[in-house]
Scaffold this motif. Structure first.
Motif, PDB file in Angstrom:
ATOM      1  N   LEU A   1       0.797  -1.219   0.000  1.00  0.00           N
ATOM      2  CA  LEU A   1       0.000   0.000   0.000  1.00  0.00           C
ATOM      3  C   LEU A   1       0.835   1.278   0.000  1.00  0.00           C
ATOM      4  N   GLU A   2       2.106   1.185   0.338  1.00  0.00           N
ATOM      5  CA  GLU A   2       2.991   2.351   0.217  1.00  0.00           C
ATOM      6  C   GLU A   2       3.724   2.359  -1.125  1.00  0.00           C
ATOM      7  N   PHE A   3       4.293   1.224  -1.521  1.00  0.00           N
ATOM      8  CA  PHE A   3       5.110   1.194  -2.736  1.00  0.00           C
ATOM      9  C   PHE A   3       4.720   0.037  -3.649  1.00  0.00           C
ATOM     10  N   GLY A   4       3.443  -0.242  -3.711  1.00  0.00           N
ATOM     11  CA  GLY A   4       2.975  -1.317  -4.553  1.00  0.00           C
ATOM     12  C   GLY A   4       2.783  -0.906  -6.007  1.00  0.00           C
TER      13      GLY A   4
ATOM     14  N   ILE B   1       1.391  -2.649 -10.034  1.00  0.00           N
ATOM     15  CA  ILE B   1       0.454  -3.640 -10.542  1.00  0.00           C
ATOM     16  C   ILE B   1       0.414  -3.577 -12.066  1.00  0.00           C
ATOM     17  N   HIS B   2       0.275  -4.727 -12.687  1.00  0.00           N
ATOM     18  CA  HIS B   2       0.183  -4.775 -14.140  1.00  0.00           C
ATOM     19  C   HIS B   2      -1.259  -4.483 -14.577  1.00  0.00           C
ATOM     20  N   GLU B   3      -1.390  -3.615 -15.573  1.00  0.00           N
ATOM     21  CA  GLU B   3      -2.714  -3.278 -16.102  1.00  0.00           C
ATOM     22  C   GLU B   3      -2.592  -3.004 -17.599  1.00  0.00           C
ATOM     23  N   ASP B   4      -3.309  -3.765 -18.387  1.00  0.00           N
ATOM     24  CA  ASP B   4      -3.319  -3.584 -19.846  1.00  0.00           C
ATOM     25  C   ASP B   4      -1.908  -3.590 -20.431  1.00  0.00           C
ATOM     26  N   GLY B   5      -1.069  -4.478 -19.920  1.00  0.00           N
ATOM     27  CA  GLY B   5       0.276  -4.623 -20.464  1.00  0.00           C
ATOM     28  C   GLY B   5       1.279  -3.605 -19.975  1.00  0.00           C
ATOM     29  N   LEU B   6       0.879  -2.724 -19.062  1.00  0.00           N
ATOM     30  CA  LEU B   6       1.778  -1.701 -18.526  1.00  0.00           C
ATOM     31  C   LEU B   6       1.900  -1.839 -17.016  1.00  0.00           C
ATOM     32  N   LEU B   7       3.031  -1.421 -16.481  1.00  0.00           N
ATOM     33  CA  LEU B   7       3.218  -1.423 -15.041  1.00  0.00           C
ATOM     34  C   LEU B   7       2.687  -0.106 -14.483  1.00  0.00           C
ATOM     35  N   LYS B   8       1.713  -0.176 -13.596  1.00  0.00           N
ATOM     36  CA  LYS B   8       1.106   0.996 -12.989  1.00  0.00           C
ATOM     37  C   LYS B   8       1.343   0.973 -11.485  1.00  0.00           C
ATOM     38  N   ALA B   9       1.218   2.126 -10.866  1.00  0.00           N
ATOM     39  CA  ALA B   9       1.420   2.249  -9.422  1.00  0.00           C
ATOM     40  C   ALA B   9       0.091   2.421  -8.709  1.00  0.00           C
ATOM     41  N   TYR B  10      -0.003   1.838  -7.529  1.00  0.00           N
ATOM     42  CA  TYR B  10      -1.139   2.109  -6.648  1.00  0.00           C
ATOM     43  C   TYR B  10      -0.682   2.536  -5.251  1.00  0.00           C
ATOM     44  N   GLY B  11       0.627   2.374  -4.949  1.00  0.00           N
ATOM     45  CA  GLY B  11       1.156   2.719  -3.635  1.00  0.00           C
ATOM     46  C   GLY B  11       1.200   4.213  -3.402  1.00  0.00           C
ATOM     47  N   ALA B  12       0.795   4.623  -2.194  1.00  0.00           N
ATOM     48  CA  ALA B  12       0.740   6.051  -1.857  1.00  0.00           C
ATOM     49  C   ALA B  12       2.104   6.705  -1.881  1.00  0.00           C
ATOM     50  N   GLY B  13       3.150   5.959  -1.525  1.00  0.00           N
ATOM     51  CA  GLY B  13       4.490   6.527  -1.530  1.00  0.00           C
ATOM     52  C   GLY B  13       4.980   6.863  -2.923  1.00  0.00           C
ATOM     53  N   ILE B  14       4.565   6.095  -3.911  1.00  0.00           N
ATOM     54  CA  ILE B  14       4.925   6.400  -5.299  1.00  0.00           C
ATOM     55  C   ILE B  14       4.065   7.539  -5.831  1.00  0.00           C
ATOM     56  N   LEU B  15       2.761   7.460  -5.604  1.00  0.00           N
ATOM     57  CA  LEU B  15       1.830   8.394  -6.243  1.00  0.00           C
ATOM     58  C   LEU B  15       1.798   9.770  -5.598  1.00  0.00           C
TER      59      LEU B  15
END
Length: 298
Positions: free
Chosen positions: A207-210, A212-226
């Motif tokens: 949840l901080e630096f997670g 995830i793969h979406e539609d062939g791309l690496l996306k971020a969901y972690g709050a520390g990244i975003l």
């Protein structure tokens, strides 16, 4: 391993009753007496707050509102490019202001109808067990200060930009809200400090630096990244490993630099199946059990 004291500048109350924030020598505001006085002022408000009373209102200055607006402006296109669609939908639903710093009461008023969360104030570091246990009750401890104006896109410690742009937007998602609350309920039942730190490390890599793969791309969901302008530019260049609770709970890491190793979920469903199930089932025996399994397979 996670070291809670590294995250925030220590806050103490002096013999004369004054509250002081102890900035490190490498902090951008270390030599700025005006900034240090402002940090002390905001920390004192949080320190003196009675939880039976409404969360204190901070009269943010024009400069502080400009920092917030600058960060919102700069992060917006990066979110569109790098953030997972679940985060983007939650961000739109929450609808935080982008031209001024929101009061924590405003954050609560916006997020509570969506996922039930309440934001309360903290002067800085909140003891590890208290912070995580509160998540189980959907209560998030948030700082109210802002980073130094000389570096609006960087902060060496979590500020309200991280806690709100990063976490509140994330918590406005029912799925991320459920994961976070599950981590909090785990903290409430864990008795040993070892198990609690193991939990905190898995939380860090999800949840901080997670990612995830979406539609062939690496996306971020972690709050520390975003909530980090620089981290969003760097995370796709890091070593990306599949979700592995054993590694996530035992890997050494440095919070003061970009994270060189990240753990990616294949989908939201897999994130629930791996991280969510861990949060729901972990107990005080989990760290030793995982370490034994890692030793057997190494």
């Amino acid at each position: 391993m996670f070291e809670e004291g590294q995250l925030y500048s220590p806050v103490t109350r002096q013999a004369d009753g004054q509250v002081e924030v102890h900035l490190g020598e490498n902090h951008p505001g270390f030599k700025d007496e005006h900034y240090r006085a402002r940090r002390n002022e905001i920390a004192a408000v949080a320190t003196d707050w009675d939880p039976r009373e409404p969360v204190p209102h901070i009269d943010y200055t024009d400069e502080e509102n400009r920092i917030w607006a600058t960060v919102c402006t700069e992060l917006a296109p990066k979110h569109e490019h790098y953030a997972h669609s679940e985060y983007l939908a939650a961000k739109q639903a929450l609808g935080l202001p982008t031209d001024h710093v929101p009061q924590l009461e405003q954050v609560t008023a916006s997020i509570k109808p969506l996922t039930g969360w309440t934001y309360i104030t903290a002067p800085g570091l909140v003891e590890l067990r208290e912070f995580y246990s509160s998540l189980g009750d959907k209560v998030f401890h948030s700082t109210q200060y802002l980073r130094h104006p000389s570096e609006p896109l960087y902060t060496p410690e979590p500020d309200i930009i991280h806690e709100v742009i990063g976490h509140a937007n994330q918590l406005a998602s029912p799925r991320f809200s459920t994961l976070t609350a599950a981590a909090g309920r785990a903290a409430q039942r864990l008795q040993t400090e070892d198990a609690l730190k193991f939990l905190a490390d898995v939380f860090w890599f999800s949840l901080e630096f997670g990612v995830i793969h979406e539609d062939g791309l690496l996306k971020a969901y972690g709050a520390g990244i975003l909530s980090s302008y620089g981290e969003m530019d760097e995370f796709r260049q890091m070593e990306i490993r599949p979700l592995d609770i054993g590694q996530m709970g035992t890997l050494n890491y440095d919070i003061t630099s970009y994270q060189p190793i990240l753990f990616a979920a294949d989908s939201l469903d897999q994130l629930d199946d791996v991280v969510g199930v861990f949060f729901e089932t972990c107990d005080d025996e989990t760290p030793d059990r995982v370490r034994r399994e890692l030793h057997l397979t190494s």
